[in-house]
Write a protein that holds these residues in place. Structure first.
Motif, short mmCIF file in Angstrom:
data_model
loop_
_atom_site.label_atom_id
_atom_site.label_comp_id
_atom_site.label_asym_id
_atom_site.label_seq_id
_atom_site.Cartn_x
_atom_site.Cartn_y
_atom_site.Cartn_z
N VAL A 166 0.72 -1.06 0.05
CA VAL A 166 0.11 -0.13 0.03
C VAL A 166 0.79 1.08 0.11
O VAL A 166 0.55 2.34 -0.92
N TYR A 167 1.92 1.24 0.87
CA TYR A 167 2.86 2.32 0.81
C TYR A 167 3.65 2.72 -0.33
O TYR A 167 3.64 3.84 -1.07
N VAL A 168 4.13 1.63 -1.02
CA VAL A 168 4.68 2.09 -2.22
C VAL A 168 3.73 2.34 -3.38
O VAL A 168 4.16 3.31 -4.00
N PHE A 169 2.72 1.68 -3.35
CA PHE A 169 1.70 2.28 -4.39
C PHE A 169 1.31 3.57 -4.15
O PHE A 169 1.18 4.30 -5.30
N ALA A 170 1.25 3.77 -2.94
CA ALA A 170 0.77 5.23 -2.57
C ALA A 170 1.69 6.17 -3.00
O ALA A 170 1.34 7.27 -3.44
N PHE A 171 2.97 5.79 -2.96
CA PHE A 171 4.30 6.71 -3.47
C PHE A 171 3.96 7.25 -4.89
O PHE A 171 3.98 8.30 -5.39
N PHE A 172 3.67 6.20 -5.70
CA PHE A 172 3.50 6.36 -7.04
C PHE A 172 2.29 6.91 -7.18
O PHE A 172 2.09 7.93 -8.36
N PHE A 173 1.29 6.63 -6.79
CA PHE A 173 -0.02 7.37 -6.89
C PHE A 173 0.20 8.77 -6.66
O PHE A 173 -0.36 9.62 -7.46
N VAL A 174 0.66 9.11 -5.66
CA VAL A 174 0.86 10.61 -5.04
C VAL A 174 1.75 11.40 -6.18
O VAL A 174 1.42 12.39 -6.59
N LEU A 175 2.85 10.69 -6.53
CA LEU A 175 3.86 11.37 -7.46
C LEU A 175 3.00 11.38 -8.87
O LEU A 175 3.00 12.72 -9.53
N TYR A 176 2.48 10.52 -9.45
CA TYR A 176 1.85 10.67 -10.74
C TYR A 176 0.48 11.71 -10.42
O TYR A 176 0.48 12.61 -11.46
N SER A 177 -0.26 11.90 -9.61
CA SER A 177 -1.33 12.84 -9.32
C SER A 177 -0.68 14.15 -9.06
O SER A 177 -1.50 14.92 -9.91
N ILE A 178 0.24 14.57 -8.47
CA ILE A 178 0.57 15.94 -8.32
C ILE A 178 1.29 16.17 -9.78
O ILE A 178 1.36 17.37 -10.04
N GLY A 179 2.07 15.35 -10.20
CA GLY A 179 2.48 15.87 -11.71
C GLY A 179 1.36 16.22 -12.75
O GLY A 179 1.59 17.08 -13.50
N THR A 180 0.08 15.51 -12.36
CA THR A 180 -0.83 15.86 -13.58
C THR A 180 -1.56 17.11 -13.05
O THR A 180 -1.95 17.70 -13.83
N PHE A 181 -1.75 17.37 -11.80
CA PHE A 181 -2.23 18.28 -11.40
C PHE A 181 -1.24 19.98 -11.71
O PHE A 181 -1.72 20.81 -12.02
N LEU A 182 -0.32 19.88 -11.63
CA LEU A 182 0.72 20.73 -12.07
C LEU A 182 0.87 21.03 -13.68
O LEU A 182 0.83 22.08 -13.97
N LYS A 183 0.74 20.01 -14.27
CA LYS A 183 0.55 20.17 -15.80
C LYS A 183 -0.67 20.78 -16.19
O LYS A 183 -0.78 21.96 -17.01
N SER A 184 -1.82 20.61 -15.42
CA SER A 184 -2.93 21.14 -15.56
C SER A 184 -3.11 22.68 -15.17
O SER A 184 -3.96 23.56 -15.47
N ARG A 185 -2.31 23.08 -14.34
CA ARG A 185 -2.32 24.62 -13.83
C ARG A 185 -1.22 25.40 -14.37
O ARG A 185 -0.69 26.28 -13.64
N ASN A 186 -0.75 24.89 -15.53
CA ASN A 186 0.31 25.45 -16.11
C ASN A 186 -0.20 27.16 -16.64
O ASN A 186 0.91 27.99 -16.34
N VAL B 261 3.09 5.62 13.55
CA VAL B 261 3.82 5.07 12.37
C VAL B 261 3.01 5.28 11.01
O VAL B 261 3.73 5.75 10.07
N THR B 262 1.64 5.58 11.10
CA THR B 262 1.09 6.03 9.81
C THR B 262 1.34 7.44 9.49
O THR B 262 1.62 7.75 8.44
N SER B 263 1.35 8.22 10.58
CA SER B 263 1.53 9.69 10.71
C SER B 263 3.02 9.94 9.95
O SER B 263 3.10 10.63 9.10
N LEU B 264 3.78 9.35 10.72
CA LEU B 264 5.39 9.69 10.16
C LEU B 264 5.61 9.07 8.82
O LEU B 264 6.35 9.66 8.09
N SER B 265 4.88 7.90 8.33
CA SER B 265 5.39 7.41 7.22
C SER B 265 4.54 8.14 5.94
O SER B 265 5.46 8.60 5.07
#
Length: 650
Positions: free
Chosen positions: A64-84, A154-158
């Motif tokens: 879940v944590y590894v998938f969350a990393f890539f999910f957040v990374l991709y999502s933020i990248g998509t938002f940044l492109k939409s706000r150019n 653990v959840t908060s720090l992670s």
């Protein structure tokens, strides 16, 4: 207005874009927190399978944590492109690069912190339900609710670390962009997608290689080759081959140039190419998750089948013993204490070998005719009568190829090669019943058992004895249904297994005790743990994949609105727009499921041919679940997307 207030207002005004990302992030935090609540529960250590359950939960939390990393990374990248455009205007108004970076950082951390708080709060509300479901699924005692301080930390720090790292990393995405590029990022027309014929052909070759690798030889090297070729070919399928196929379709005027078909077909070439990485990732994850879940379900089904096929509740086998009549008093006492009637039958199985045409030895067992006929009615096997001096009956499972050692209805034993035995009859059964091995059994006259035993003893220079097994038939436990964890059969079987384990190493004897109920529940608890974990992981994958598609569609919404508004001025109706957009969204949502299903069937078909286990039905069941979830998300996303387009139609 302070800078943090400005960042907060930006998030609030872009709520429609951020809502799916926020909810998906909160859901991941909630699932990770729920796993942590189970992992750090003070009562889990006292459970029989507590260590295994905690390990499974840790693995799931890491996934879940590894998938969350890539999910957040991709999502933020998509938002940044939409706000150019927004960043370009801020730059023209005098905003310095470090101020824009600070704005992006504050927005990302604001959403992340709120998602963490919301996820933990939701996890706290559902933690009791999660503990109840997990204990019932695994088959252990109920775990009481506790205040999970450790899990919270653990959840908060992670996840704070995750959002911090990604927030710093995403600042690099716009640092070198020019103002003109920012202003034109969402306005300038897209270039026609291009595809390399060479790479498209390479994709076909890689997919074909993965297909045939598993059919030539089912080995570790073939599996690795098929995985690498299949994954690489899947990426080229989305990025190259799909564009070539759509380009060929557009050349056919008879099939494509009709109604709005050309419109949505042309748009699909752009959307498939733009979303190739996302669709590739969804396909691979879906295929792997579905095959894994299907494999777990098939193991669970194999456990149920094994229990139903075993005629004896308990079996004690002595592979090496110093006594011709080993002590079974403990087993008798436990069965009598349970108040059940039972029948004890003994078998003496002698290990031997049969020679094939090339002189190779094939392992099998010999059993005397009289002993077999005593066991046959209890094991639902046919009785054997009228064996001649050199006649045998073969009893084997379908997995064993009898032709390897049967030649012209004759069997030659390696221990007595001078005389061949005539195979009077062959009996095929799913379970021999009184042995755990898949090796075939030869029913022979008693004199042949003794002849082979003497020959083996002379060859090995020591006395060889048959394996002695005691089988216990308990009619009260043969109910035709699977036992519960607190059933009398499981309690007695588990207790005897523990007693047998404690005896190991205390003498020179080599023995083993099996209980069909205890074996069933050990396997069920293991697979139930994996199934329970895989359900939540699969749910996260489904939610995340739907969120990915929603983000991408939303980032392209402004361009699509301009296109459909222009087309509506020249006669495109609202219904035609809706049909065209629905088809495009449906392709994006369902093509990963279809491709993943095809790949999974290609992978499991060689397994089906080996007859190891039936994994087809579990895999199809898993894909049916994915399809239902994906359909729900498709309806939600499609309705929101088309509603936005309808507002701009003339």
């Amino acid at each position: 207005m302070s800078f943090p207030q400005f960042a907060f207002n930006n998030v609030r005004r872009n709520a429609r874009a951020y809502i799916a990302y926020f909810l998906s992030s909160s859901f991941m935090v909630m699932v990770f927190f729920a796993y942590s609540v189970f992992i750090y529960h003070p009562g889990i250590a006292s459970q029989n399978i507590g260590t295994m359950a905690v390990t499974s939960m840790r693995v799931a939390a890491c996934i879940v944590y590894v998938f969350a990393f890539f999910f957040v990374l991709y999502s933020i990248g998509t938002f940044l492109k939409s706000r150019n455009l927004e960043f370009g205007i801020l730059t023209i108004l005098g905003a310095r690069p470090n101020q824009i970076n600070r704005l992006i950082f504050l927005e990302n951390m604001l959403i992340g912190i709120v998602a963490i708080v919301t996820g933990i709060a939701g996890g706290m509300l559902l933690s009791k339900l999660f503990l109840l479901l997990s204990t019932r699924a695994i088959g252990i005692e109920d775990l009481p609710f506790y205040w999970p301080v450790h899990a919270m930390l653990v959840t908060s720090l992670s996840f704070v670390s995750l959002f911090l790292f990604i927030s710093f990393f995403t600042l690099l995405l716009i640092r070198n962009n020019k103002v003109l590029d920012l202003l034109q990022g969402n306005v300038k027309p897209k270039k026609q997608p291009k595809a390399s014929l060479f790479l498209s052909l390479m994709g076909v070759i890689l997919l074909s290689t993965g297909f045939y690798a598993l059919r030539i030889e089912l080995s570790p090297f073939a599996i690795i080759l098929a995985a690498v070729a299949g994954i690489s070919g899947t990426y080229l399928f989305y990025s190259q081959l799909s564009v070539v196929v759509i380009r060929l379709l557009k050349r056919s005027r008879r099939s494509t140039w009709r109604g709005t078909r050309l419109l949505w077909t042309s748009e699909m070439s752009y959307k498939l190419r733009d979303n190739s990485r996302m669709l590739f990732m969804i396909t691979v994850v879906t295929a792997l998750a579905s095959m894994g879940a299907g494999y777990v379900l098939s193991i669970n089904q194999a456990g149920r089948d094994e229990y139903n096929e075993k005629p004896f509740a308990i079996t004690q086998t002595y592979y090496r013993t110093t006594s011709a009549d080993p002590d079974r008093s403990t087993i008798h006492q436990e069965l009598k204490a349970a108040g059940v009637e039972y029948t004890e039958k003994r078998t003496d199985l002698l290990s031997a070998s049969a020679l094939d045409e090339e002189g190779r030895e094939n392992g099998l067992y010999l059993i005397g005719l009289a002993q077999y006929n005593e066991l046959a009615p209890l094991a639902d096997l046919p009785a054997v009568t009228g064996l001649g001096a050199n006649e045998v009956v073969v009893v084997a499972s379908p997995e064993v190829e009898k032709k390897e050692y049967i030649r012209d209805q004759m069997v030659t034993l390696a221990e007595q090669p001078a005389v061949s035995l005539y195979v009077k009859e062959s009996v095929t059964t799913e379970s021999v019943g009184f042995i755990s091995s898949v090796a075939p059994v030869l029913i022979v006259p008693e004199k042949w058992v003794e002849m082979v035993r003497v020959a083996r003893s002379a060859e090995e220079g020591k006395e060889v004895r048959p394996y002695i097994s005691y089988h216990y038939k308990v009619p009260a436990w043969d109910t035709g249904s699977l036992p519960s964890i607190d059933s009398q059969e499981n309690i007695v079987g588990t207790k005897l297994r523990q007693w047998n384990t404690a005896r190991e190493g205390t003498s020179d004897e080599v023995f083993d005790l099996t209980s069909r109920a205890a074996n069933y529940w050990v396997l069920k608890q293991s697979t139930a743990m994996l199934s329970f974990v895989s359900v939540f992981v699969a749910l996260i994958f489904s939610v995340a994949s739907a969120s990915f598609l929603y983000f991408k569609l939303y980032s392209d919404l402004a361009a699509d609105i301009r296109m459909y508004r222009a087309l509506s001025k020249i006669g495109l109706s609202t219904s035609e727009m809706s049909a065209s957009a629905t088809k495009q969204i449906a392709v994006l949502f369902y093509i990963p499921i279809v491709v993943a299903a095809v790949q999974s069937l290609v992978v499991i078909s060689p397994i089906l041919e080996t007859g190891i286990m039936n994994v087809l039905k579990p895999v199809l069941t898993t894909f049916a679940g994915y399809l239902i979830l994906q359909s729900v998300f498709f309806i939600i996303v499609k309705s929101r997307y088309i509603r936005s387009l309808k507002k701009m139609m003339v």
